[in-house]
Design a protein around this motif. Structure first.
Motif, short mmCIF file in Angstrom:
data_model
loop_
_atom_site.label_atom_id
_atom_site.label_comp_id
_atom_site.label_asym_id
_atom_site.label_seq_id
_atom_site.Cartn_x
_atom_site.Cartn_y
_atom_site.Cartn_z
N TYR A 98 134.62 54.56 45.75
CA TYR A 98 135.84 55.34 45.56
C TYR A 98 136.53 55.72 46.86
O TYR A 98 137.48 56.50 46.83
N TRP A 99 136.09 55.19 47.99
CA TRP A 99 136.72 55.54 49.25
C TRP A 99 136.81 54.32 50.13
O TRP A 99 136.23 53.28 49.81
N PHE A 100 137.54 54.42 51.26
CA PHE A 100 137.89 53.21 52.01
C PHE A 100 137.62 53.32 53.50
O PHE A 100 137.77 52.35 54.22
N GLY A 101 137.20 54.48 53.96
CA GLY A 101 136.98 54.69 55.39
C GLY A 101 135.53 54.47 55.78
O GLY A 101 134.91 53.49 55.39
N VAL A 102 135.01 55.40 56.58
CA VAL A 102 133.62 55.33 57.03
C VAL A 102 132.93 56.63 56.62
O VAL A 102 133.50 57.70 56.76
N ARG A 103 131.70 56.52 56.15
CA ARG A 103 130.94 57.68 55.76
C ARG A 103 129.48 57.48 56.13
O ARG A 103 129.01 56.35 56.19
N THR A 104 128.78 58.59 56.33
CA THR A 104 127.42 58.51 56.85
C THR A 104 126.35 58.97 55.87
O THR A 104 125.17 58.79 56.15
N GLY A 105 126.73 59.53 54.75
CA GLY A 105 125.75 60.09 53.83
C GLY A 105 125.24 59.09 52.81
O GLY A 105 126.01 58.31 52.26
N VAL A 106 123.94 59.16 52.55
CA VAL A 106 123.36 58.30 51.51
C VAL A 106 124.06 58.53 50.18
O VAL A 106 124.35 57.58 49.44
N VAL A 107 124.39 59.78 49.90
CA VAL A 107 124.99 60.12 48.60
C VAL A 107 126.42 59.61 48.46
O VAL A 107 126.97 59.60 47.37
N ASP A 108 127.02 59.22 49.57
CA ASP A 108 128.41 58.72 49.52
C ASP A 108 128.50 57.31 48.95
O ASP A 108 129.59 56.88 48.57
N TYR A 109 127.41 56.60 48.94
CA TYR A 109 127.42 55.19 48.55
C TYR A 109 126.96 55.01 47.11
O TYR A 109 126.03 55.66 46.66
N ASP A 110 127.62 54.08 46.43
CA ASP A 110 127.39 53.89 45.01
C ASP A 110 126.51 52.69 44.69
O ASP A 110 125.88 52.65 43.63
N TYR A 111 126.50 51.72 45.57
CA TYR A 111 125.76 50.49 45.29
C TYR A 111 124.87 50.16 46.49
O TYR A 111 125.28 50.34 47.64
N TRP A 112 123.69 49.62 46.19
CA TRP A 112 122.70 49.33 47.22
C TRP A 112 122.09 47.96 47.01
O TRP A 112 121.89 47.52 45.87
N GLY A 113 121.79 47.31 48.12
CA GLY A 113 121.03 46.07 48.06
C GLY A 113 119.55 46.35 47.95
O GLY A 113 119.12 47.50 47.94
N GLN A 114 118.78 45.28 47.91
CA GLN A 114 117.33 45.41 47.73
C GLN A 114 116.61 45.66 49.04
O GLN A 114 115.44 46.04 49.03
N GLY A 115 117.29 45.44 50.16
CA GLY A 115 116.72 45.70 51.46
C GLY A 115 116.11 44.46 52.09
O GLY A 115 115.69 43.53 51.40
N THR A 116 116.08 44.46 53.42
CA THR A 116 115.45 43.39 54.17
C THR A 116 114.64 44.01 55.30
O THR A 116 115.10 44.94 55.98
#
Length: 122
Positions: A98-116
């Protein structure tokens, strides 16, 4: 459903370099990279705006890591140079819906990959 797929992790000697990639499905999102070491909380590494014009970095990686993106390919990259053993962690790609800039919080992000996994040997 948005899918994020990371690649490029591995084992590297201290002082070496790795390039992580994140392939995203769907539209263009503001993106970030986070990492989580064993026994520690997930922490912010870097973020990039939808246009790529704005970036932000954790103090611990400034000057060593570079985030970039290729919107036509829907790819985000993390170039990691001068790696240190303390950079060892699982690295996750994340997207903000829902946003377009830069953010640092885990809670700000809606989708996550599986990790590497990134392992830096001393």
């Amino acid at each position: 459903q948005v899918q994020l797929v990371e690649s490029g992790g591995g084992l590297v000697q201290a002082g070496g370099s790795l390039r992580l990639s994140c392939a995203a499905s769907g539209r263009t999102y503001a993106m970030g990279w986070f990492r989580q070491a064993p026994g520690k909380e997930r922490e912010f590494v870097t973020s990039i705006s939808t246009s790529g014009g704005r970036t932000d970095y954790a103090d611990s990686v400034k000057g060593r890591f570079t985030i970039s993106r290729d919107n036509p390919k829907n790819m985000v990259y993390l170039q990691m140079n001068s790696l240190k053993p303390e950079d060892t962690a699982i690295y996750y790609c994340a997207a903000g819906r829902y946003w377009f800039g830069v953010r640092t919080g885990v809670v700000d992000y809606d989708y996550w990959g599986q990790g590497t996994q990134v392992t830096v040997a001393s």
